[in-house]
Structure formats: structure tokens, C-alpha cells
Design an enzyme around this catalytic site. Sequence first.
Site, mmCIF file in Angstrom:
data_model
loop_
_atom_site.group_PDB
_atom_site.id
_atom_site.type_symbol
_atom_site.label_atom_id
_atom_site.label_comp_id
_atom_site.label_asym_id
_atom_site.label_seq_id
_atom_site.Cartn_x
_atom_site.Cartn_y
_atom_site.Cartn_z
ATOM 1 N N SER A 52 -39.601 40.911 -88.570
ATOM 2 C CA SER A 52 -41.038 41.128 -88.367
ATOM 3 C C SER A 52 -41.318 41.719 -86.984
ATOM 4 O O SER A 52 -42.368 42.312 -86.769
ATOM 5 C CB SER A 52 -41.799 39.817 -88.536
ATOM 6 O OG SER A 52 -41.379 38.894 -87.554
ATOM 7 N N HIS A 53 -40.383 41.551 -86.045
ATOM 8 C CA HIS A 53 -40.583 42.106 -84.700
ATOM 9 C C HIS A 53 -39.561 43.186 -84.371
ATOM 10 O O HIS A 53 -39.350 43.518 -83.211
ATOM 11 C CB HIS A 53 -40.577 40.983 -83.654
ATOM 12 C CG HIS A 53 -41.846 40.212 -83.687
ATOM 13 N ND1 HIS A 53 -42.128 39.299 -84.679
ATOM 14 C CD2 HIS A 53 -42.946 40.264 -82.906
ATOM 15 C CE1 HIS A 53 -43.331 38.807 -84.489
ATOM 16 N NE2 HIS A 53 -43.860 39.369 -83.425
ATOM 17 N N GLU A 193 -46.630 37.106 -92.343
ATOM 18 C CA GLU A 193 -46.129 36.315 -93.467
ATOM 19 C C GLU A 193 -47.231 36.190 -94.537
ATOM 20 O O GLU A 193 -46.980 36.308 -95.733
ATOM 21 C CB GLU A 193 -45.717 34.929 -92.930
ATOM 22 C CG GLU A 193 -45.059 33.994 -93.896
ATOM 23 C CD GLU A 193 -43.669 34.433 -94.328
ATOM 24 O OE1 GLU A 193 -43.187 35.467 -93.857
ATOM 25 O OE2 GLU A 193 -43.098 33.746 -95.187
HETATM 26 P P1 NDP Z 1 -40.852 30.611 -87.165
HETATM 27 O O1 NDP Z 1 -41.808 29.627 -87.758
HETATM 28 O O2 NDP Z 1 -39.978 31.426 -88.048
HETATM 29 O O3 NDP Z 1 -39.948 29.799 -86.121
HETATM 30 C C1 NDP Z 1 -39.040 30.492 -85.358
HETATM 31 C C2 NDP Z 1 -38.323 29.568 -84.386
HETATM 32 O O4 NDP Z 1 -37.945 28.334 -85.002
HETATM 33 C C3 NDP Z 1 -37.035 30.238 -83.963
HETATM 34 O O5 NDP Z 1 -36.731 29.825 -82.679
HETATM 35 C C4 NDP Z 1 -36.063 29.723 -85.033
HETATM 36 O O6 NDP Z 1 -34.709 29.821 -84.626
HETATM 37 C C5 NDP Z 1 -36.506 28.291 -85.142
HETATM 38 N N1 NDP Z 1 -36.211 27.713 -86.459
HETATM 39 C C6 NDP Z 1 -36.606 28.192 -87.661
HETATM 40 N N2 NDP Z 1 -36.154 27.409 -88.642
HETATM 41 C C7 NDP Z 1 -35.444 26.406 -88.056
HETATM 42 C C8 NDP Z 1 -34.724 25.278 -88.540
HETATM 43 N N3 NDP Z 1 -34.653 25.014 -89.836
HETATM 44 N N4 NDP Z 1 -34.128 24.465 -87.643
HETATM 45 C C9 NDP Z 1 -34.194 24.730 -86.317
HETATM 46 N N5 NDP Z 1 -34.867 25.776 -85.800
HETATM 47 C C10 NDP Z 1 -35.492 26.615 -86.652
HETATM 48 O O7 NDP Z 1 -41.566 31.612 -86.155
HETATM 49 P P2 NDP Z 1 -42.987 32.330 -86.261
HETATM 50 O O8 NDP Z 1 -43.088 33.015 -87.582
HETATM 51 O O9 NDP Z 1 -44.050 31.390 -85.878
HETATM 52 O O10 NDP Z 1 -42.824 33.412 -85.101
HETATM 53 C C11 NDP Z 1 -41.869 34.451 -85.231
HETATM 54 C C12 NDP Z 1 -41.934 35.356 -84.042
HETATM 55 O O11 NDP Z 1 -43.199 35.937 -83.964
HETATM 56 C C13 NDP Z 1 -41.660 34.711 -82.691
HETATM 57 O O12 NDP Z 1 -40.576 35.409 -82.115
HETATM 58 C C14 NDP Z 1 -42.932 34.933 -81.900
HETATM 59 O O13 NDP Z 1 -42.732 35.269 -80.520
HETATM 60 C C15 NDP Z 1 -43.497 36.119 -82.613
HETATM 61 N N6 NDP Z 1 -44.947 36.201 -82.398
HETATM 62 C C16 NDP Z 1 -45.362 37.005 -81.396
HETATM 63 C C17 NDP Z 1 -46.699 37.110 -81.127
HETATM 64 C C18 NDP Z 1 -47.118 37.950 -79.984
HETATM 65 O O14 NDP Z 1 -48.247 37.943 -79.588
HETATM 66 N N7 NDP Z 1 -46.237 38.660 -79.365
HETATM 67 C C19 NDP Z 1 -47.699 36.413 -81.942
HETATM 68 C C20 NDP Z 1 -47.146 35.517 -82.917
HETATM 69 C C21 NDP Z 1 -45.799 35.444 -83.155
HETATM 70 P P3 NDP Z 1 -33.821 31.048 -85.246
HETATM 71 O O15 NDP Z 1 -34.354 32.285 -84.592
HETATM 72 O O16 NDP Z 1 -32.416 30.731 -84.879
HETATM 73 O O17 NDP Z 1 -34.059 31.036 -86.730
#
Ligand code: NDP
Length: 336
Positions: A52-53, A193
Site C-alpha cells: 500500500s506504500h 483497505e
Molecule cells: P497494520 O494494521 O497492517 O499493522 C502494521 C504493523 O503491525 C507492522 O508493524 C506489522 O509488522 C505489525 N503486525 C501486523 N500483524 C502482526 C501480528 N500478527 N503480530 C505482530 N505484529 C504484527 O498497519 P496499518 O494498515 O495501520 O498501517 C500500514 C502502514 O500505513 C504503516 O506503515 C503506516 O505508517 C502507513 N500509514 C501512513 C500514513 C501517513 O500519513 N503517512 C497514514 C496511515 C497509515 P510487519 O510489518 O512485520 O507485518
Amino acid sequence: MTQDGSNEVIRLPESAVLALAADFLLSHGLGADHAGSMARILTAAQRDGCLSHGLQRLPGTRDTISHPRFNRTPDPKPVDVSAAITRIDAQYGFSCLAVDRGLSSLVEKARTLGVAILAVNNGFHSTALWPVVEAIADHGLVALSMNPTHAWVAPSGGRQGLLGTNPLAFAWPRRDAPPYVFDFATSAAARAEIARYRQEGRTTPEGWGLDSDGEDTRDPAAILAGAMLPFGGHKGSALATMIELMAGPFIADRTSRVSMEFDAGASAAPCHGELIIAFSPGILGDEDPLDAAESLFQGFREQDARLPGERRYRERETSHRLGIPVSKSLLERIRV
Ligand code: NDP
């Protein structure tokens, strides 16, 4: 199936993905440093399986680049506010260039003083936060980063968008392993999402959003037209509010609501500030904090619970070995 509906994925060397992204941005008039900084962060996300990013952001950057206030050739320069605080104005370019240029000052100050702040102002944001906190942890420091976005999220108990999706990222350095890193939005689900559920004609899980009348709904189109909800009820709502305050008024920048007003319907990326804090992990302890941390992480392993970041590091390793996966249809859309 790939993120854009095509099954065909090819793997490219990191240098080729970087060049693709940079060429796209250069062809839209971005200066070389600016394009390079953005290309590096999108390539890192694509490499680590954070699609997504990753490169799929590129077509959407056109809307941001067309915003009347967007600056294609910013030249951000760090300014010392105090011994512990550096400020850098992104000058209405993508914030990643300002972050890149402010990082060495933050790291140096945190090493000298034990804690330091980098305040980034006036940046158009369109990237994940983990690359910056991971980079700081690679210097042996603990890092926190946060920013507001657009007012898409209703506060807990409210009915209309007020807060942003406000991501929060944290990194802790480790001696013999890549840093512990988490990075997530404080909304129940990312906006992209919810859009994916709409595209696939599915209803969302409960608790993701409200319709335009402020009523609970599982219809993704109604949520996108109404309001998203924070994760964890009042707890996520309070965290998102903290991020509004600390990466908004605290650093003299926009809240999500003001960022949305600034956009004025242009559909550009949110434009706001970003707060980055770095700590020296040993500043307060007698014992080595990294050893104590390892004992905590070992507790996860004993329960077969995974640490955040582990999936990403696995994806990175595969990308290094086999090349970075990119769908052919996305390639066609971004090739200059
Ligand atoms: P998620 O809900 O997918 O959570 C992601 C984080 O949780 C990661 O660090 C991931 O690690 C960890 N994680 C996921 N599943 C598990 C698990 N089962 N056990 C342990 N850790 C877990 O993220 P979002 O969808 O909320 O956000 C995704 C991205 O969007 C982020 O990088 C965020 O910075 C970005 N974003 C940016 C914005 C902006 O303004 N720039 C605005 C909103 C979001 P792993 O990577 O190893 O899976």
C-alpha cells in the site's frame, strides 16, 4: 492475485525499481534530490512487502504534484531550535526529503544529550513511517515518529471525521538482529483497505466506520463517504488525539482538519508536520537495556508469538535474493 487485480508479477533488482520510481517523479518535474528521496522510500516499501506504500503510490502522486502549493524543487535546511531540537521546513515538497536532511542532526543531538526532537513542517506526506524509525535505530537509538493526516476519522462517541488516520511508529535497536519496529495507523483500518473492500464488493468487519448520518455501517462506500473509526474505541481515539496535538500544535503545524481544509478538494496527500523523537537507550539505566530487551523478546519466541517487523524483514530477505516483486500491470502504468 496482485494488489491491482493482475496475477502477473515479475521480480526486478532493487536498482531497477529505484530507477523506475525516480524516473516517474523526475518526469513530473521533481528535483533530483526530491525524486531520489521519494523513490528510495517507495522502493523500500515495495521491497518489504508493504504494497500500500510502495510503487502503487506513484500514479496518485500526480494529484499531489498538481496541488497549487506543491513545490517540485524544495531545498529544506535544518535549523537548530535548541541543543536538543532541530526544525526543518519541507517547503511544501514531499516530507521525506526534509526528514532525510534532518536526520543526522537528530542522531547527533540524541547521542550527545540522550534525547532529541526533529520537527518537520509543511510536508506533503504519502509514505510509511517505519523507514525513518528503523534508520534511527540502525544508529543504536530508540525512535518514535507520528503525524496527522486528513480528518477522516470520527472520535470515539462522535459522528463525523475530525481526527486523522494518524500513524505511530516505534523502533528499538537490537545488537544481533534488525530493530524491533512497529508502525500502524490509529484508525481501525487503513483507508486504502476500506477502498479495497469496496472494489471487491465486500462488507467490512464491524467497527470500521459510520455512514454520513453517523450510524454504524459495514458498507465500505458509506464509510468512505461518512467517517472511519479509531481502533480500540476510546483508547485509539485518545492516541490519535495525542498525535494531532504533538505533531500539530506542539510543532506549530496543521491538525488533520486544517490539512483537509488546506487540500480544498484537490485530493492531494495530506500536508502537515511530523514529529520524530530519538532517545539514547542507555541514558537512564545501570544495566545494559539492550540485554534486558532481548530477554523480553525471548518471551515472545517462547510463545511462538511474532514480533512486529518480522514479516517485513522476511520479505526483504526474499527481495534481496530473488528481486523485488512488481505486478506487470502496475509497471505499465508507471513506466515513463
Ligand atoms: P497494520 O494494521 O497492517 O499493522 C502494521 C504493523 O503491525 C507492522 O508493524 C506489522 O509488522 C505489525 N503486525 C501486523 N500483524 C502482526 C501480528 N500478527 N503480530 C505482530 N505484529 C504484527 O498497519 P496499518 O494498515 O495501520 O498501517 C500500514 C502502514 O500505513 C504503516 O506503515 C503506516 O505508517 C502507513 N500509514 C501512513 C500514513 C501517513 O500519513 N503517512 C497514514 C496511515 C497509515 P510487519 O510489518 O512485520 O507485518
